[in-house]
Design an enzyme around this catalytic site. Structure first.
Site, PDB file in Angstrom:
ATOM      1  N   GLY A  13      19.830 -43.684  39.892  1.00  0.00           N
ATOM      2  CA  GLY A  13      19.814 -42.313  39.313  1.00  0.00           C
ATOM      3  C   GLY A  13      18.554 -41.476  39.655  1.00  0.00           C
ATOM      4  CG  ASN A  15      20.989 -37.604  43.821  1.00  0.00           C
ATOM      5  OD1 ASN A  15      20.757 -36.572  44.338  1.00  0.00           O
ATOM      6  ND2 ASN A  15      21.186 -38.717  44.436  1.00  0.00           N
ATOM      7  CG  LEU A  91      29.217 -46.062  43.477  1.00  0.00           C
ATOM      8  CD1 LEU A  91      28.902 -47.648  43.645  1.00  0.00           C
ATOM      9  CD2 LEU A  91      29.170 -45.306  44.740  1.00  0.00           C
ATOM     10  CG  ASN A 108      30.363 -35.973  44.266  1.00  0.00           C
ATOM     11  OD1 ASN A 108      29.736 -36.617  43.791  1.00  0.00           O
ATOM     12  ND2 ASN A 108      30.717 -36.719  45.618  1.00  0.00           N
ATOM     13  CG  HIS A 110      29.309 -37.254  50.733  1.00  0.00           C
ATOM     14  ND1 HIS A 110      30.013 -38.595  50.358  1.00  0.00           N
ATOM     15  CD2 HIS A 110      29.502 -37.274  51.835  1.00  0.00           C
ATOM     16  CE1 HIS A 110      30.254 -39.312  51.266  1.00  0.00           C
ATOM     17  NE2 HIS A 110      30.018 -38.633  52.319  1.00  0.00           N
ATOM     18  CG  ASP A 151      33.614 -37.656  49.367  1.00  0.00           C
ATOM     19  OD1 ASP A 151      33.292 -38.771  49.911  1.00  0.00           O
ATOM     20  OD2 ASP A 151      33.236 -37.554  48.227  1.00  0.00           O
ATOM     21  CD  GLU A 180      21.578 -38.095  48.573  1.00  0.00           C
ATOM     22  OE1 GLU A 180      22.098 -38.162  47.358  1.00  0.00           O
ATOM     23  OE2 GLU A 180      21.552 -38.968  49.404  1.00  0.00           O
TER      24      GLU A 180
HETATM   25  C1  GRF Z   1      22.492 -42.436  47.018  1.00  0.00           C
HETATM   26  O1  GRF Z   1      22.865 -43.017  48.081  1.00  0.00           O
HETATM   27  C2  GRF Z   1      23.139 -41.087  46.956  1.00  0.00           C
HETATM   28  O2  GRF Z   1      23.223 -40.653  48.620  1.00  0.00           O
HETATM   29  C3  GRF Z   1      24.198 -41.307  46.429  1.00  0.00           C
HETATM   30  O3  GRF Z   1      24.416 -42.225  45.554  1.00  0.00           O
HETATM   31  C4  GRF Z   1      23.186 -43.093  45.863  1.00  0.00           C
HETATM   32  C5  GRF Z   1      22.355 -43.362  44.878  1.00  0.00           C
HETATM   33  O4  GRF Z   1      21.941 -42.104  44.222  1.00  0.00           O
HETATM   34  N1  GRF Z   1      24.735 -40.110  45.863  1.00  0.00           N
HETATM   35  P1  GRF Z   1      20.884 -42.196  42.889  1.00  0.00           P
HETATM   36  O5  GRF Z   1      19.359 -42.835  43.279  1.00  0.00           O
HETATM   37  O6  GRF Z   1      21.569 -43.435  42.159  1.00  0.00           O
HETATM   38  O7  GRF Z   1      20.952 -40.850  42.294  1.00  0.00           O
END
Ligand code: GRF
Length: 206
Positions: A13, A15, A91, A108, A110, A151, A180
């Site tokens: 988490g 992001n 995922l 999303n 990526h 994607d 990101e």
């Molecule tokens: C990271 O590899 C990111 O590139 C992809 O999900 C993975 C985990 O991201 N989007 P986060 O730390 O759970 O946000």
């Protein structure tokens, strides 16, 4: 009226945290009304709880089928009146019923420069391993709207990073993650400000 945002996560988490921080700083004119994960132990759920955001685990196993799993998620999104759905390290493939209900309202992130190194099976470390194996000289991150293909939806933002000679998947992943954390909150900010225009495949910042 600030945008009601739901965030779907499967992992740590970071992001999600970047979006939480931007909302709390007032950069994003929105409110995170739900964090939902398919993984009961996802630290993303803990991050939500620490910020008093409703955190919900939905079990794919208990749902019994992909269809029922996505129906349950859609129901929860509608219960909280989510207006924007953010996939932040999520995922599972988002079900068609959710994509239909939230056309051009699912963003999303990526960890590569779409249309390179993306599509089914291209997530997390698999992406960075493929970039290094190919010998690419730059990589980066992409935010895009989600449509019915993996994607594939309209690209919102992209930011590149160099691939270094001595990179490992871990060192490249860390460099990509920093961008990101920049472009996801910025994409959400633009959406909430009504500044993303869609014209077929192309997304314009108004
Ligand atoms: C990271 O590899 C990111 O590139 C992809 O999900 C993975 C985990 O991201 N989007 P986060 O730390 O759970 O946000």
């Amino acid at each position: 009226m600030s945008t009601r945002i739901a965030v779907l996560c499967s992992g740590g988490g970071t992001n999600l945290q970047a979006v939480i921080d931007a909302v709390e700083a007032g950069t994003i004119d929105g409110e995170i009304v739900l964090v939902l994960s398919n993984a009961s132990k996802a630290y993303a759920l803990e991050r939500a709880r620490k910020h008093n955001i409703p955190a919900v685990f939905v079990s794919k196993k208990q749902a019994g089928s992909d269809e029922a799993f996505n129906d349950e998620i859609l129901k929860k999104l509608q219960e909280v009146g989510a207006e924007l759905v953010v996939l932040a390290g999520y995922l599972p493939i988002v079900g068609k019923q959710i994509v239909k209900a939230y056309e051009h309202r699912i963003i999303n992130i990526h960890p590569a420069l779409i249309p390179s190194f993306c599509g089914p099976g291209m997530y997390g470390h698999h992406v960075h391993e493929a970039v290094l194996a190919y010998g690419a000289k730059i990589s980066g991150a992409t935010t895009h709207f989600v449509d019915e293909e993996v994607d594939h939806g309209g690209v919102i933002m992209q930011r590149s990073v160099p691939v270094m000679e001595d990179d490992t998947p871990d060192t490249l992943a860390a460099r990509v993650l920093t961008v990101e954390h920049q472009i996801l909150p910025e994409s959400v900010r633009l959406f909430c400000a009504g500044k993303l225009g869609v014209d077929g495949r192309r997304v314009h910042v108004l």
